[in-house]
Write an enzyme that holds these catalytic residues in place. Structure first.
Site, short mmCIF file in Angstrom:
data_model
loop_
_atom_site.label_atom_id
_atom_site.label_comp_id
_atom_site.label_asym_id
_atom_site.label_seq_id
_atom_site.Cartn_x
_atom_site.Cartn_y
_atom_site.Cartn_z
NE ARG A 62 -3.92 2.10 2.19
CZ ARG A 62 -4.07 2.91 3.24
NH1 ARG A 62 -3.42 2.65 4.37
NH2 ARG A 62 -4.87 3.96 3.17
CG HIS A 66 -1.01 5.49 -0.53
ND1 HIS A 66 -1.81 6.22 0.31
CD2 HIS A 66 -1.77 4.44 -0.93
CE1 HIS A 66 -3.00 5.63 0.43
NE2 HIS A 66 -2.99 4.55 -0.30
CG ASN A 94 -0.44 9.02 2.85
OD1 ASN A 94 -0.87 8.13 2.13
ND2 ASN A 94 0.51 9.84 2.51
CG HIS A 190 -7.49 -4.25 -1.71
ND1 HIS A 190 -8.45 -3.37 -2.14
CD2 HIS A 190 -6.41 -3.48 -1.39
CE1 HIS A 190 -7.99 -2.13 -2.09
NE2 HIS A 190 -6.74 -2.17 -1.65
C1 HEM Z 1 -8.14 2.66 -6.49
C2 HEM Z 1 -7.52 2.15 -5.74
C3 HEM Z 1 -7.47 1.78 -4.28
C4 HEM Z 1 -8.28 2.09 -3.23
C5 HEM Z 1 -9.53 2.92 -3.24
C6 HEM Z 1 -7.73 1.44 -2.07
C7 HEM Z 1 -8.24 1.56 -0.80
C8 HEM Z 1 -7.70 0.95 0.32
C9 HEM Z 1 -8.19 1.13 1.66
C10 HEM Z 1 -9.32 2.03 2.08
C11 HEM Z 1 -7.43 0.35 2.47
C12 HEM Z 1 -7.57 0.19 3.98
C13 HEM Z 1 -6.52 1.00 4.69
C14 HEM Z 1 -6.63 0.93 6.19
O1 HEM Z 1 -7.73 0.87 6.73
O2 HEM Z 1 -5.58 0.99 6.85
C15 HEM Z 1 -6.47 -0.32 1.64
C16 HEM Z 1 -5.54 -1.21 2.10
C17 HEM Z 1 -4.64 -1.86 1.29
N1 HEM Z 1 -4.40 -1.59 -0.05
FE1 HEM Z 1 -5.54 -0.49 -1.25
N2 HEM Z 1 -6.62 0.75 -2.43
C18 HEM Z 1 -6.42 0.93 -3.77
C19 HEM Z 1 -5.39 0.45 -4.55
C20 HEM Z 1 -4.41 -0.38 -4.07
C21 HEM Z 1 -3.29 -0.82 -4.86
C22 HEM Z 1 -3.01 -0.41 -6.29
C23 HEM Z 1 -2.56 -1.63 -4.04
C24 HEM Z 1 -1.27 -2.36 -4.30
C25 HEM Z 1 -0.51 -2.29 -5.25
C26 HEM Z 1 -3.23 -1.69 -2.77
C27 HEM Z 1 -2.83 -2.45 -1.71
C28 HEM Z 1 -3.41 -2.42 -0.46
C29 HEM Z 1 -2.99 -3.28 0.63
C30 HEM Z 1 -1.96 -4.38 0.56
C31 HEM Z 1 -3.76 -2.91 1.74
C32 HEM Z 1 -3.66 -3.45 3.16
C33 HEM Z 1 -2.75 -2.49 3.91
C34 HEM Z 1 -2.38 -2.88 5.32
O3 HEM Z 1 -2.53 -4.03 5.72
O4 HEM Z 1 -1.87 -1.99 6.03
N3 HEM Z 1 -4.34 -0.90 -2.82
N4 HEM Z 1 -6.65 0.06 0.33
C1 LIG Z 2 -0.54 12.74 11.39
C2 LIG Z 2 -0.28 11.30 11.47
O1 LIG Z 2 -0.94 10.58 12.18
N1 LIG Z 2 0.68 10.83 10.68
C3 LIG Z 2 1.03 9.44 10.70
C4 LIG Z 2 1.21 8.93 9.28
O2 LIG Z 2 1.55 7.57 9.35
C5 LIG Z 2 2.72 7.27 10.09
C6 LIG Z 2 2.95 5.81 10.03
O3 LIG Z 2 1.89 5.07 10.51
C7 LIG Z 2 2.62 7.75 11.52
O4 LIG Z 2 3.85 7.55 12.19
C8 LIG Z 2 2.28 9.21 11.51
O5 LIG Z 2 2.08 9.65 12.84
#
Ligand code: HEM
Ligand SMILES: CC(=O)N[C@H]1CO[C@H](CO)[C@@H](O)[C@@H]1O
Ligand SMILES: *[C@@H]1O[C@H](CO)[C@@H](O)[C@H](O)[C@H]1NC(C)=O
Ligand SMILES: *[C@@H]1O[C@H](CO)[C@@H](O)[C@H](O)[C@H]1NC(C)=O
Length: 335
Positions: A62, A66, A94, A190
């Site tokens: 992710r 970003h 983020n 995902h």
């Molecule tokens: C249009 C595109 C996308 C949207 C709207 C989206 C949205 C999200 C959201 C809302 C989350 C949850 C974050 C959280 O609650 O911490 C997430 C997690 C994640 N996304 Fe996406 N995403 C997108 C594209 C992608 C792409 C292109 C990748 C990888 C190349 C990706 C990989 C992941 C992964 C691996 C997670 C899990 C992150 C974690 O465990 O911390 N996503 N995404």
């Molecule tokens: C403002 C804020 O919460 N920033 C966070 C962005 O993400 C990193 C990694 O999780 C945090 O360390 C920062 O505090």
């Protein structure tokens, strides 16, 4: 309100600047003379960290997305805010990024071994590549030679939100030259990792203001999600740090494997995010999902290809940018 705060409004900012410095001469084993052990160092630290936390590759994937989506893959997402700059990291999408610490550990080791040589942008791309391989994806050869950017500005963050339509997400991807197929393929990530309830809780209780759940959620699955994500209490301000977290693909028995389980969830109306679920509703995206389910090796191959495309977006090369000494800070404090 709370949910709105998590949503990101697409903004057509600054992509043209990214375009101006598009992919130049990355090459596989760019560091073979200048820091021959670079890729091995990344790989061994990733292996150790993965053993302690199998969810790490998800965090990095992710983070990589970003980074590349905003100003290209230039490690701008790694910069901490300072007194005179509010960095990308502090933008709403983020706030739940993770994986920064492993990048710091790798950077510190590489600075010890090859001072000033290996960019943070390459470290992130290599660590993510290794994370993909560790979770069952393909171990693709990754061209390197990225340089680190000199700007990280919260105003540039225009990541598509979880309630985007497939069409809107596709246009967002087009701004970085990625296609609908790339989008469908990369969303396969995902299959892994975590999601905060705030990103989809409206689908459970009040879908587009209807007071009802999204009709496109399998009823039994809706029950499971509602149990994990209670109805938001609108009398208290939304707080991300206490928001419950679930796995991204609850229908899967392998929440930390990069397998086609994400697509199975989609076709069973058991996707968590609205955008993800929408992949079930056009012929083309359904067909891609079905193909990936029946041919996991094709998914692995296409995923690697799409990652190569993603990690090539807007890279800085040659004399552009810099090689940061610390991934969280520009070398010149005034940047
Ligand atoms: C249009 C595109 C996308 C949207 C709207 C989206 C949205 C999200 C959201 C809302 C989350 C949850 C974050 C959280 O609650 O911490 C997430 C997690 C994640 N996304 Fe996406 N995403 C997108 C594209 C992608 C792409 C292109 C990748 C990888 C190349 C990706 C990989 C992941 C992964 C691996 C997670 C899990 C992150 C974690 O465990 O911390 N996503 N995404
Ligand atoms: C403002 C804020 O919460 N920033 C966070 C962005 O993400 C990193 C990694 O999780 C945090 O360390 C920062 O505090
Ligand atoms: C997208 O492709 C066009 C045409 O090849 C190119 O000029 C542009 O730099 C690319 N944009 C990005 C963000 O890589
Ligand atoms: C960040 O971007 C905004 C909007 O483009 C601009 O006004 C601001 O000066 C930028 N901040 C920095 C520190 O460059």
């Amino acid at each position: 309100m709370a949910i709105l705060a998590l949503r990101v409004v697409a903004r057509a900012t600054l992509m043209s600047m990214v375009v101006a410095v598009a992919a130049a001469q990355l090459q596989v084993h760019f560091y073979k003379d200048s820091c021959p052990q670079a890729e091995l160092v990344v790989k061994s630290i990733m292996q150790q960290r993965f053993n302690a936390d199998p969810s790490l590759p998800a965090g990095l994937l992710r983070l990589q997305f970003h980074d590349c989506f905003v100003r290209g893959c230039d490690a701008s997402v790694l910069i901490d805010s300072s007194d005179n700059n509010v960095a990308e990291k502090d933008a709403p999408p983020n706030l739940t990024l993770r994986g920064f610490e492993v990048i710091d550990v790798i950077k510190a080791e590489l600075e010890k071994e090859c001072k000033g040589i290996v960019s943070c942008a390459d470290i992130l791309a290599l660590a993510t590549r290794d994370g993909v391989a560790l979770t069952g994806g393909s171990a693709y050869a990754l061209p390197t030679g990225r340089r680190d950017g000199l700007v990280s500005n919260i105003s540039d963050v225009n990541i598509p939100g979880p309630s985007f339509s497939v069409a809107a997400a596709t246009s967002a991807f087009q701004t970085i030259n990625l296609t609908l197929e790339d989008l469908v393929t990369l969303l396969g990530a995902h299959a892994m990792g975590f999601c905060h309830c705030g990103f989809f809780v409206d689908r459970l209780y009040n879908f587009i203001g209807s007071g009802q759940a999204d009709p496109d959620i399998d009823p039994q699955f809706l029950g499971v999600l509602r149990q994990k994500c209670p109805r938001p209490d609108n009398s208290v301000p939304f707080n991300l740090s206490t928001d419950p977290i679930i796995v991204m693909t609850p229908s899967s028995s392998t929440p930390f494997k990069l397998d086609p389980s994400f697509y199975k969830g989609v076709l069973q109306e058991q996707a968590v995010l609205q955008l993800d679920q929408e992949l079930a509703f056009t012929d083309l995206t359904r067909r891609i999902a079905a193909d990936y389910i029946s041919r996991p090796n094709m998914f692995r191959r296409k995923f690697a290809k799409a990652m190569l495309k993603l990690t090539n977006v807007g890279v800085l090369t040659g004399q552009q940018g810099e090689i940061r000494a610390n991934c969280r800070r520009f070398n010149q404090p005034n940047h």
